[in-house]
Design a protein around this motif. Sequence first.
Motif, PDB file in Angstrom:
ATOM      1  N   CYS A   8      19.526  54.322  34.642  1.00  0.00           N
ATOM      2  CA  CYS A   8      20.624  54.587  33.729  1.00  0.00           C
ATOM      3  C   CYS A   8      21.459  53.698  33.027  1.00  0.00           C
ATOM      4  CB  CYS A   8      21.790  55.727  34.570  1.00  0.00           C
ATOM      5  SG  CYS A   8      22.647  56.175  33.301  1.00  0.00           S
ATOM      6  N   CYS A  11      25.102  54.330  33.297  1.00  0.00           N
ATOM      7  CA  CYS A  11      25.635  53.937  34.324  1.00  0.00           C
ATOM      8  C   CYS A  11      24.794  52.428  35.416  1.00  0.00           C
ATOM      9  CB  CYS A  11      26.228  54.847  35.557  1.00  0.00           C
ATOM     10  SG  CYS A  11      24.920  56.078  36.417  1.00  0.00           S
ATOM     11  N   GLU A  28      23.738  63.049  36.432  1.00  0.00           N
ATOM     12  CA  GLU A  28      25.256  62.611  36.061  1.00  0.00           C
ATOM     13  C   GLU A  28      25.959  62.014  35.361  1.00  0.00           C
ATOM     14  OE1 GLU A  28      23.287  60.173  37.655  1.00  0.00           O
ATOM     15  OE2 GLU A  28      24.755  60.857  39.483  1.00  0.00           O
ATOM     16  N   CYS A  29      25.039  61.770  34.161  1.00  0.00           N
ATOM     17  CA  CYS A  29      25.153  61.064  33.256  1.00  0.00           C
ATOM     18  C   CYS A  29      25.019  61.936  32.346  1.00  0.00           C
ATOM     19  CB  CYS A  29      24.669  59.711  32.692  1.00  0.00           C
ATOM     20  SG  CYS A  29      25.926  58.098  33.930  1.00  0.00           S
TER      21      CYS A  29
END
Length: 51
Positions: A8, A11, A28-29
């Motif tokens: 990612c 993160c 999630e990002c």
Amino acid sequence: MCTRDNYCRRCRRELHDATSRTRGMGPECDPLTRVQHHPTTDVVQDPIPGL
Ligand SMILES: [Zn+2]
């Protein structure tokens, strides 16, 4: 096909699905896939039963 960016961008977590690898971001990002995913509930304020 670019398979070197399996982490990612935000993160630096490892990406396990092809969609995330293509975007370079985990679900999630990525704000686009985030809605379809479980909302991150780590900051959920659970009521403490003892108090
Ligand atoms: Zn991420």
